[in-house]
Design a protein around this motif. Sequence first.
Motif, PDB file in Angstrom:
ATOM      1  N   HIS A 498       0.849  -1.209   0.000  1.00  0.00           N
ATOM      2  CA  HIS A 498      -0.143   0.025   0.086  1.00  0.00           C
ATOM      3  C   HIS A 498       0.911   1.269  -0.172  1.00  0.00           C
ATOM      4  CE1 HIS A 498      -3.632  -2.555   0.975  1.00  0.00           C
ATOM      5  NE2 HIS A 498      -2.698  -3.280   1.475  1.00  0.00           N
ATOM      6  N   ALA A 499       0.877   2.057  -1.081  1.00  0.00           N
ATOM      7  CA  ALA A 499       1.613   3.015  -1.320  1.00  0.00           C
ATOM      8  C   ALA A 499       1.007   4.655  -1.210  1.00  0.00           C
ATOM      9  CB  ALA A 499       2.449   2.953  -2.588  1.00  0.00           C
ATOM     10  N   LEU A 500       1.513   5.531  -0.696  1.00  0.00           N
ATOM     11  CA  LEU A 500       1.049   6.694  -0.624  1.00  0.00           C
ATOM     12  C   LEU A 500       2.098   7.779  -1.011  1.00  0.00           C
ATOM     13  CD1 LEU A 500      -1.379   8.796   0.336  1.00  0.00           C
ATOM     14  CD2 LEU A 500      -0.530   8.842   2.637  1.00  0.00           C
ATOM     15  N   VAL A 501       1.733   8.593  -1.942  1.00  0.00           N
ATOM     16  CA  VAL A 501       2.553   9.445  -2.890  1.00  0.00           C
ATOM     17  C   VAL A 501       1.971  10.925  -2.784  1.00  0.00           C
ATOM     18  CG1 VAL A 501       3.757   9.860  -4.860  1.00  0.00           C
ATOM     19  CG2 VAL A 501       3.304   7.698  -4.179  1.00  0.00           C
ATOM     20  N   GLU A 502       2.705  11.892  -2.424  1.00  0.00           N
ATOM     21  CA  GLU A 502       2.431  13.255  -2.479  1.00  0.00           C
ATOM     22  C   GLU A 502       2.875  13.999  -3.249  1.00  0.00           C
ATOM     23  OE1 GLU A 502       1.511  16.106   1.300  1.00  0.00           O
ATOM     24  OE2 GLU A 502       3.543  16.390   0.745  1.00  0.00           O
ATOM     25  N   VAL A 503       2.093  14.527  -4.449  1.00  0.00           N
ATOM     26  CA  VAL A 503       2.585  15.565  -5.590  1.00  0.00           C
ATOM     27  C   VAL A 503       2.436  17.172  -4.677  1.00  0.00           C
ATOM     28  CG1 VAL A 503       2.265  16.235  -7.660  1.00  0.00           C
ATOM     29  CG2 VAL A 503       1.575  13.916  -7.006  1.00  0.00           C
ATOM     30  N   GLN A 504       3.791  17.833  -5.039  1.00  0.00           N
ATOM     31  CA  GLN A 504       3.794  19.103  -4.231  1.00  0.00           C
ATOM     32  C   GLN A 504       3.870  20.065  -5.316  1.00  0.00           C
ATOM     33  OE1 GLN A 504       6.918  18.751  -1.443  1.00  0.00           O
ATOM     34  NE2 GLN A 504       6.047  17.417  -0.130  1.00  0.00           N
ATOM     35  N   GLY A 505       3.882  21.401  -4.880  1.00  0.00           N
ATOM     36  CA  GLY A 505       4.191  22.457  -5.853  1.00  0.00           C
ATOM     37  C   GLY A 505       2.977  22.809  -6.917  1.00  0.00           C
ATOM     38  N   LEU A 506       1.617  22.401  -6.556  1.00  0.00           N
ATOM     39  CA  LEU A 506       0.636  22.680  -7.514  1.00  0.00           C
ATOM     40  C   LEU A 506       0.078  23.822  -7.285  1.00  0.00           C
ATOM     41  CD1 LEU A 506      -0.676  18.758  -7.400  1.00  0.00           C
ATOM     42  CD2 LEU A 506       1.316  19.667  -8.919  1.00  0.00           C
ATOM     43  N   GLN A 507      -0.736  24.001  -8.308  1.00  0.00           N
ATOM     44  CA  GLN A 507      -1.567  25.595  -8.285  1.00  0.00           C
ATOM     45  C   GLN A 507      -2.769  25.095  -7.485  1.00  0.00           C
ATOM     46  OE1 GLN A 507      -1.926  27.037 -12.168  1.00  0.00           O
ATOM     47  NE2 GLN A 507       0.195  27.166 -12.896  1.00  0.00           N
ATOM     48  N   SER A 508      -3.158  26.456  -6.941  1.00  0.00           N
ATOM     49  CA  SER A 508      -4.475  26.050  -5.950  1.00  0.00           C
ATOM     50  C   SER A 508      -5.605  26.019  -7.035  1.00  0.00           C
ATOM     51  CB  SER A 508      -4.594  27.140  -5.124  1.00  0.00           C
ATOM     52  OG  SER A 508      -4.453  28.401  -5.810  1.00  0.00           O
ATOM     53  N   ASP A 509      -6.746  25.351  -6.473  1.00  0.00           N
ATOM     54  CA  ASP A 509      -8.036  25.315  -7.286  1.00  0.00           C
ATOM     55  C   ASP A 509      -7.752  25.039  -8.692  1.00  0.00           C
ATOM     56  OD1 ASP A 509     -10.783  25.579  -7.602  1.00  0.00           O
ATOM     57  OD2 ASP A 509     -10.819  27.381  -7.617  1.00  0.00           O
ATOM     58  N   CYS A 510      -7.121  24.057  -8.964  1.00  0.00           N
ATOM     59  CA  CYS A 510      -6.638  23.742 -10.635  1.00  0.00           C
ATOM     60  C   CYS A 510      -6.903  22.062 -10.755  1.00  0.00           C
ATOM     61  CB  CYS A 510      -5.273  24.122 -10.911  1.00  0.00           C
ATOM     62  SG  CYS A 510      -4.955  23.892 -12.585  1.00  0.00           S
ATOM     63  N   GLY A 511      -7.322  21.580 -11.876  1.00  0.00           N
ATOM     64  CA  GLY A 511      -7.463  20.278 -12.021  1.00  0.00           C
ATOM     65  C   GLY A 511      -6.166  19.643 -12.763  1.00  0.00           C
ATOM     66  N   TYR A 512      -5.976  18.286 -12.392  1.00  0.00           N
ATOM     67  CA  TYR A 512      -4.878  17.751 -13.252  1.00  0.00           C
ATOM     68  C   TYR A 512      -5.487  16.405 -13.335  1.00  0.00           C
ATOM     69  CZ  TYR A 512      -2.252  21.245 -10.899  1.00  0.00           C
ATOM     70  OH  TYR A 512      -1.228  22.476 -10.523  1.00  0.00           O
ATOM     71  N   ARG A 513      -4.732  15.766 -14.359  1.00  0.00           N
ATOM     72  CA  ARG A 513      -4.806  14.351 -14.694  1.00  0.00           C
ATOM     73  C   ARG A 513      -3.406  13.733 -14.588  1.00  0.00           C
ATOM     74  NH1 ARG A 513      -7.980  12.241 -20.149  1.00  0.00           N
ATOM     75  NH2 ARG A 513      -9.626  12.863 -18.649  1.00  0.00           N
ATOM     76  N   PHE A 514      -3.485  12.490 -13.790  1.00  0.00           N
ATOM     77  CA  PHE A 514      -1.903  11.874 -13.641  1.00  0.00           C
ATOM     78  C   PHE A 514      -2.063  10.452 -13.654  1.00  0.00           C
ATOM     79  CE2 PHE A 514      -1.777  15.177 -10.129  1.00  0.00           C
ATOM     80  CZ  PHE A 514      -1.018  16.002 -10.713  1.00  0.00           C
ATOM     81  N   ARG A 515      -0.756   9.727 -14.114  1.00  0.00           N
ATOM     82  CA  ARG A 515      -0.527   8.287 -14.139  1.00  0.00           C
ATOM     83  C   ARG A 515       1.010   8.177 -13.788  1.00  0.00           C
ATOM     84  NH1 ARG A 515       0.077   6.837 -20.803  1.00  0.00           N
ATOM     85  NH2 ARG A 515       2.105   7.575 -21.036  1.00  0.00           N
ATOM     86  N   LEU A 516       1.113   7.106 -13.337  1.00  0.00           N
ATOM     87  CA  LEU A 516       2.513   6.700 -12.731  1.00  0.00           C
ATOM     88  C   LEU A 516       3.146   5.579 -13.260  1.00  0.00           C
ATOM     89  CD1 LEU A 516       2.116   4.813 -10.248  1.00  0.00           C
ATOM     90  CD2 LEU A 516       1.055   6.691  -9.339  1.00  0.00           C
TER      91      LEU A 516
END
Length: 915
Positions: A498-516
């Motif tokens: 079970h992994a937990l990853v944090e993405v930092q330095g993002l813009q506030s109130d903004c949508g994102y699409r991720f894959r890893l």
Amino acid sequence: MACMGQRRASRQGALAHRQEEDGLRCVGRLPQQVTLQGNRSVLRAAEGHLEIFQPGGWLTTDAWVPTDAEVSYIEDGMPRMVVSKLEAETEYSFRWITKLGGEARCSCSTAGKPLAPRKLRTLRRRPKGLTVQVEASHESDGLPLLACELQWCQFSWTSWSSKLVTAEDAGSVAVWEIFLENLSLCSDYQLRARFCNAVGWSQDFTEGSGRTSDIASAPWDLKLVARRPKQVIFECQVKDPEGAPITDLEVQLCGKVTWGAATPPRCSASVPSWDWDELGGGPSRSVQVTVSNLPADVTSEVRVWSQNLVGRSRVPSSTLLCQPSSRPEEVKDLHCSRRALEFIELQWRTQDPEGAPILECTVEFWCESSIWATVQQAPVSRTDEHSHSSWTATLCGLAMETAYVVRLRSSNEVGTKEDIASFRTAQRPVAPKTLTCGDITATTIQLRFELSYDPGQLCCVVGLSKLLLEEAGTLSWAAVVEEKVKILQALVKGDRLHALVEVQGLQSDCGYRFRLWPENPVGRSFQPSGVLDCRTSHKPERPRELRVEPKGPYHVRLYWEVPDPAGAPVYGAVVEVSVQSMFGSWRSMGEGSLQRYGRGWMQAVYGLEPQQEYIFRVKAQNDSGWSEWSDLLVWTSVSTPRIQTQMASLHRIHDASRSNDSGRAASLMLTFPVSAPAAAPCAAVAVRCGARGALASRVGSKWMASFPGLEGEHVTFHIEAANAVGWDRQDLSLQFSNQSPGNAESESPVEAFASRCAEQSDLWDEELCFGKEARFEEARLVKRALQVSKLKEKPEVSWLSRCEDFLPSPEPKSMEGLATAMVAFQLLMEGGFALEQLKQDAEGLWQNLLFLAEALPEEDGWTTWSAKRDAWAAELQEKFAFGWSRVCAAAVCLLAAALGKGLTIQNDCRCEDKA
């Protein structure tokens, strides 16, 4: 069976018993001699002679004839006669005649042939012989037995065979044992026996029967006891016939066509010694049989025959299915306990076959993809447990991320078993199918996912060393900078990571699409994960449900509600107020008195002008930014009181102190209502009529002013009402009414004062409850409010002393005294209000302090300060109640003195005060 000789002996015994009663009895018998003895006291020491009875014939008659008996006397004087020269087996009658004429008679017989044997039985059985026991009768004539003849025949039509045994050979004349030889096997015989003495052979035979030993019965209850390589051991129950115990067991195997004899088995059927003293066979016993040279891995069907000296049992036993020890079974729980980059550790379990434990296991392996495979052998270790064995093998020197074929050989005395399996060294991770969004903030997003792994690999290789995170762009995927991706947690639970990853330095109130793309020391996954659409925390929504609660002429409390966005709670707001006019401008109130309560917020707005229309708007702030402005709220500030002259009334009351000569009083009472805002209640009302003025007092919901000695039909009044905002002035012209205002008793100042006290008490209770339920701003906002100096008592003049200044000893029953009492009453009520305001201010500070106590690091901080606050509230309430009762008592005394009832009521009030 009984014979004729036995019946004759019985008759002779009965006759002798009768003769004994006649005084003479037979004490000894021989073949030609009898011995007689007297048995009556009349015969003792008496002389006489013995006569014998001779029966008559054809020419002679019956007569008694004297005999030549030898007569002697025994110790007791009784005569004993011995009569000789008699015939054997003959009955005689004797009589003894004394000289005095006494007579005694006796009938007896001489000794005869012996009686038939009393009992005849078979004592022992043998395959070709019988041991017969013959028991002599207890009744005899005193002659010893000289011989015994035993006769036997097999069938009723055959002749009798005989065997004679003398007393010297038998050894005992009471019980004779005779052994018969050379008899037929398993046959029945009829037996009879007779005895011989000096007279001759007994006239009758005693008959019996016997049978030689039987053939053994078939074994039963066959059950398998143990298995060995190429042999089995089973157990069965057998019963030994009497005299011919089972000596061997014959085992047969079932072939394809018929039954065949097995290899001579080993069994425990024979017993060293046998001794059967009673008729019937012995108890059943268990016999173990070992059958050898059986084919391996084949189930055989066996049956057993019993054998003894007589022969083989007529039928075999029931069949038994059995199989000798087998070769090892397939290994169990073969798995990879540790999977690393260059080695594999295998573990498995084996179960030992019955009777043939596993001796060794070998492990061979080779690369699965090699064309010319090189077979290698791995070392194996064994651990024996209760019912099985555990094995461990380590395959070293392997290539990374490569499959290998493993062959296991388990061997025992019977044979070898092979098992083949395939294993791989450590593999790269498989991308998760789904991503989920965890906690979010204004600039961070947490991603959660699971990786499936072999638990053996997680013991040796890190499951997640790093990862590649990609963000969807306009046309393609772009990698996120590695510094912005932080692995917070990689927790192993069974076969899951079970992994937990944090993405930092993002813009506030903004949508994102991720894959890893997850990665471990072996390499990066071949496929990316699923796509996740997520968003950072939103800005706050527009504040809603704005409402204004006035708290005074110049300040209000503005309330509104705004929900907290996920991950970015609201922590601030800006309140702006403007005058509703063409030239009005927005003025910010700052955050000094901003407080949060539950789901809502509150801001105290100061510096407002009375009787002015204002516009309020609010916007909230969190880490993502500012919300939009709320809807405008229009509110009008408090105004001056309004005198409702249309509801005024004028009444004439009787004043005995000012009665004129005609007996009429000249006093007028003016009653009118005054409306005022709750935030700025009416504090004082002055009424002027011409040159005379009076202060009005509140009675219930109306104000009342009294003018003693005023007369006239038409009167004009000038009324002025004041609150914290300002004055309202009205002129009023009225005609007086002759009726008193309602029931004089119910409208008396004392009753009005009591009603006013009850109403004010309810108002104070409501304000106190509101103060307890209020919630205040968070700690960082109220800290400045608590930095003020602690609460001190205001150095004000005692209200009771101010009331006494209005009592310059007027006449008790004059209207002026009543008016001054009303002024004192008003001052007392204002003093009560001041005490209540002081209490509310202190309560507000306590609430702020309790709010701060919740943020203390100590666990019991809030509990400690809450207990202190409760103790203070109880003490203040007690003092406040006592002070208020004093105020009420003083007001009642003043009014009573003005009405001429001072002495009585003052005493009553003092009593109540003491109580």
